[in-house]
Design an enzyme around this catalytic site. Structure first.
Site, PDB file in Angstrom:
ATOM      1  N   PHE A 273       0.545  -1.431   0.064  1.00  0.00           N
ATOM      2  CA  PHE A 273       0.060  -0.018  -0.131  1.00  0.00           C
ATOM      3  C   PHE A 273       0.841   1.355   0.140  1.00  0.00           C
ATOM      4  O   PHE A 273       1.679   1.298   1.093  1.00  0.00           O
ATOM      5  CB  PHE A 273      -0.979   0.170   1.182  1.00  0.00           C
ATOM      6  N   ASP A 274       0.674   2.106  -0.819  1.00  0.00           N
ATOM      7  CA  ASP A 274       0.875   3.642  -0.897  1.00  0.00           C
ATOM      8  C   ASP A 274       0.201   3.950   0.448  1.00  0.00           C
ATOM      9  O   ASP A 274      -0.742   3.399   1.073  1.00  0.00           O
ATOM     10  CB  ASP A 274       0.663   4.324  -1.974  1.00  0.00           C
ATOM     11  N   MET A 275       0.603   5.150   1.186  1.00  0.00           N
ATOM     12  CA  MET A 275      -0.072   5.395   2.382  1.00  0.00           C
ATOM     13  C   MET A 275      -0.902   6.718   1.935  1.00  0.00           C
ATOM     14  O   MET A 275      -2.533   6.602   2.090  1.00  0.00           O
ATOM     15  CB  MET A 275       0.757   6.098   3.531  1.00  0.00           C
TER      16      MET A 275
ATOM     17  N   ASP B 293      -2.339   5.906  -5.658  1.00  0.00           N
ATOM     18  CA  ASP B 293      -3.296   6.900  -6.016  1.00  0.00           C
ATOM     19  C   ASP B 293      -2.775   7.714  -7.032  1.00  0.00           C
ATOM     20  O   ASP B 293      -3.515   8.929  -7.430  1.00  0.00           O
ATOM     21  CB  ASP B 293      -4.145   7.524  -4.798  1.00  0.00           C
TER      22      ASP B 293
END
Length: 239
Positions: A24-26, A185
């Site tokens: 996951f990106d944060m 995202d």
């Protein structure tokens, strides 16, 4: 909506090789923090004397602070020492984030992560943000216990859109890149994931601006869409 075509059998997410890890990106993926950062960054740009238009600002989503501020200094021909700029900005970010009362994960994020964890999927966070900020946000959102691996853009030679951060995360997870799925995202993040040889879910988040996520294997607008499709994912090692 993306959910109308996510379950198409030709999607790489539903084919070999089986999924063993999610990375996951944060910011903009676990938490809608991009609007907060944008305001802090605007104040830093103004402090530097740079007039950064919104279109330019959105091109920096997903890159490291070092890269962003160096590009701003170069583009706007500003005579500042990068190290001093970074120190000023990082101190400001930590001060604002520590006192922010609305640091919450996206709806259904914890439910999705809990399901992945229960399914035996290894989990990592790979973010361009400084490690101290990653730890702060994961603690404040209650997500810290789920992640065995955290990688900051400060810990790799090249930030996104280079693939270094995701390759390093996969190495720490001890999972081959072809068995990893990244949730991103930003255009820079999606490019990094694909160049790392990983599958990528694009999280279309308005808070991150009008990002081009077209290289992602699928695009979602909420974690509720993923929860609807979880039983069709090819999880684990095929017997």
């Amino acid at each position: 909506m993306a959910s109308e075509h996510l379950n198409h059998p030709s999607s790489p997410l539903w084919q070999d090789p089986p999924i063993q890890a999610f990375i996951f990106d944060m910011d903009g993926v676990l938490i809608d923090s991009e609007p907060i950062y944008f305001e802090i960054e605007k104040s830093s740009f103004q402090h530097l004397g740079a007039t950064v238009e919104e279109t330019e600002h959105h091109t920096y989503v997903g890159v490291t602070l070092e890269s962003m501020f160096q590009q701003v200094l170069d583009k706007h021909q500003l005579d500042h020492v990068l190290a001093e700029v970074l120190a000023f900005h990082k101190e400001n970010v930590m001060k604002v984030m520590q006192g922010h009362e609305e640091l919450q994960a996206f709806d259904h994020v914890e439910q999705w992560i809990q399901w992945l964890s229960n399914s035996g999927i290894k989990l990592a966070v790979a973010s361009s943000s400084p490690r101290s900020l990653i730890e702060l946000i994961l603690e404040r959102t209650g997500l810290r216990p789920f992640f065995t691996v955290m990688v900051s853009g400060e810990e790799v030679a090249h930030g996104k859109p280079a693939p270094d951060i995701f390759l390093h995360a996969a190495e720490l997870l001890q999972v081959d890149p072809q068995h990893c799925v990244v949730i991103e995202d930003s255009r820079n993040g999606v490019q990094a994931a694909k160049d790392a040889g990983m599958r990528c879910i694009g999280h279309q988040n308005p808070g991150s601006g009008n990002q081009d996520l077209s290289r992602a294997d699928i695009i979602i607008h909420s974690y509720a869409e993923l929860l609807e499709l979880r039983d069709s994912l090819h999880i684990g090692v095929r017997s």
